[in-house]
Design an enzyme around this catalytic site. Structure first.
Site, PDB file in Angstrom:
ATOM      1  N   ASP A 313      28.968  -2.223 -26.279  1.00 39.76           N
ATOM      2  CA  ASP A 313      30.602  -1.949 -25.853  1.00 39.76           C
ATOM      3  C   ASP A 313      30.405  -0.399 -26.220  1.00 39.76           C
ATOM      4  O   ASP A 313      31.509   0.083 -26.304  1.00 39.76           O
ATOM      5  CB  ASP A 313      31.026  -3.339 -26.704  1.00 39.76           C
ATOM      6  CG  ASP A 313      31.327  -4.468 -25.752  1.00 39.76           C
ATOM      7  OD1 ASP A 313      31.154  -4.662 -24.545  1.00 39.76           O
ATOM      8  OD2 ASP A 313      32.117  -5.456 -26.388  1.00 39.76           O
ATOM      9  N   LYS A 340      31.027  -2.519 -16.352  1.00 44.55           N
ATOM     10  CA  LYS A 340      32.157  -2.544 -17.269  1.00 44.55           C
ATOM     11  C   LYS A 340      33.587  -2.432 -16.026  1.00 44.55           C
ATOM     12  O   LYS A 340      33.654  -2.042 -15.574  1.00 44.55           O
ATOM     13  CB  LYS A 340      31.343  -2.015 -18.355  1.00 44.55           C
ATOM     14  CG  LYS A 340      30.335  -2.590 -19.272  1.00 44.55           C
ATOM     15  CD  LYS A 340      30.456  -3.369 -19.648  1.00 44.55           C
ATOM     16  CE  LYS A 340      29.308  -3.883 -20.365  1.00 44.55           C
ATOM     17  NZ  LYS A 340      30.213  -5.875 -21.503  1.00 44.55           N
TER      18      LYS A 340
END
Length: 426
Positions: A313, A340
């Site tokens: 992330d 993503k």
């Protein structure tokens, strides 16, 4: 859209508290909806992703209210067939974990999300859930949302996941709680373990053996109380800002320092930043500490496939930090970024070039030639909150500052990000 600009100024000084952890908040909401009795969540994340999980819980019949101190109070344990499609908005966690949550419920439900989420794969969850007997189907040959869940009795199984993903593992564990017998989930690499840490609070014993975790279904869940630590991913943006701006000295209060979430802070240390931990303590079953970050000259690093799961992330932020180191940094093994909220490999490469960075895009990462400075300019976020936040941080050290075309996506995880950043930079 909501344009925003950050320009260079003074060193970052002072201290800040973080919003509650987004991943932990969503898990607490969904488990609190499933568990009979009352669950109280203190310090919950205020962002849009957590709101999506709450919306799903309400649509399933969970009574949700706010306590006098702002805590979330859920009365769970009795689901009803939803009258409408369940909307996970932009939250991959809410969508994928709800697939496991609903797989054993005796009714039909449909899960969807926004345009971005409907482009993200769900087969990685759908296929292993079928090993427990789940009946799920999805658009595009079972690859994409909307997802139709026809709830039915499940049975325990041994499942080896094809890729390291805490969302896949957690969806399987939520289904396993409701299955007959024991389920063992084995991963190829370590991922976030928030679900495993949280389950005992709800009365569910968890067994761990290396990269395998197992639970036995049919137990008696019960409501509980959960204190959510500060979000490590939100802290990462402020830590990166302090690391790249000369003279900075920032203290971040109450950050979750779970070993499966500390990779970005370890990256900063390896890159030469001064990161120290103070007042280590526990919040529920999660480790928490105050983090002090001070600027030092940064050096380039190589990030390989083994490090990617822990950094996944924060990789857009890794790329920004690498641009302010002197020398060539490389990131390999991050193909997962292609699916993503945006294609983050392409998004980061385009954004960094737009503000004067030297970056080579590869199929599974980048090569970034850091020069210790950037020109600045305008960046397209492509609706991705981590792109918006990472490049606003870059504006603190870019000669002309950085303007992002849309800062609104930051509200997905941290609505107070920009005010907090500007307060430290005053």
């Amino acid at each position: 859209m909501s344009r925003a600009t950050v320009r260079p100024g003074r060193p970052l000084r002072g201290e800040a508290s973080l919003p509650g952890d987004k991943s932990i908040t969503q898990r607490a909401i969904l488990l609190g909806a499933l568990a009979p009795g009352t669950t109280i969540i203190r310090g919950a994340n205020p962002g849009a992703d957590a709101a999506a999980a709450l919306g799903i819980a309400r649509a399933l019949g969970t009574v949700v209210r706010r306590g006098s101190a702002g805590e979330i109070v859920l009365r769970g344990g009795t689901f009803r067939e939803p009258e409408r499609v369940l909307d996970a908005r932009n939250s991959g966690t809410a969508l994928r974990l709800s697939m496991g949550l609903l797989a054993a419920q005796p009714f039909l439900s449909i899960l969807t999300g926004d345009a971005s989420l409907r482009r993200r794969p769900v087969d990685r969850v759908l296929v292993p859930l079928r090993l427990l007997g789940a009946d799920l189907s999805a658009r595009g040959g079972d690859r994409l949302a909307p997802v139709v869940v026809r709830g039915r009795p499940l049975r325990g199984a041994e499942v080896e996941t094809g890729l390291p993903s805490a969302q896949v593992k957690s969806a399987l564990l939520l289904a396993a709680l409701q299955a007959e017998g024991t389920t063992v989930v084995r991963e190829p690499a370590e991922t976030r373990d928030h679900t495993e840490r949280m389950l005992p609070l709800f009365g569910v014993p968890v067994r761990r053996d290396g990269l395998a975790v197992s639970v036995t279904g049919g137990g008696s869940l019960h409501g509980t109380e959960i204190d959510v630590p500060g979000d490590a991913s939100a802290a990462a943006f402020l830590a990166a800002a302090a690391a790249i701006v000369p003279g900075s000295d920032v203290l971040l209060r109450g950050v979750g320092v779970n070993p499966t979430r500390r990779a970005f802070f370890d990256f900063l240390v390896r890159a030469g930043a001064d990161v120290t931990m103070h007042d280590a303590r526990d919040a529920g079953h999660e480790p928490v500490a105050d983090l002090r970050i001070r600027h030092r000259t940064l050096r380039p690093l190589e990030i390989g496939p083994a490090e990617i799961p822990g950094l996944i992330d924060e990789l857009p932020l890794v790329a920004v930090v690498a641009a302010f180191a002197r020398g060539v940094s490389t990131v390999r093994g991050a193909r997962e970024l292609r699916v993503k909220e945006s294609d983050r490999i392409a998004s980061v490469a385009a954004a960094l070039r737009a503000i004067g960075g030297a970056i080579e895009e590869r199929e599974d990462g980048w090569s970034i030639e850091g020069a210790g400075r950037l020109r600045g300019g305008s960046v397209e976020t492509r609706g991705d909150h981590r792109i918006a936040m990472a490049f606003l941080v870059a504006g603190l050290r870019a000669a002309e500052g950085v303007t992002v075309d849309d800062a609104a996506p930051a509200a997905v995880s941290d609505p107070g990000f920009l005010p907090r950043l500007r307060k430290l930079a005053r």
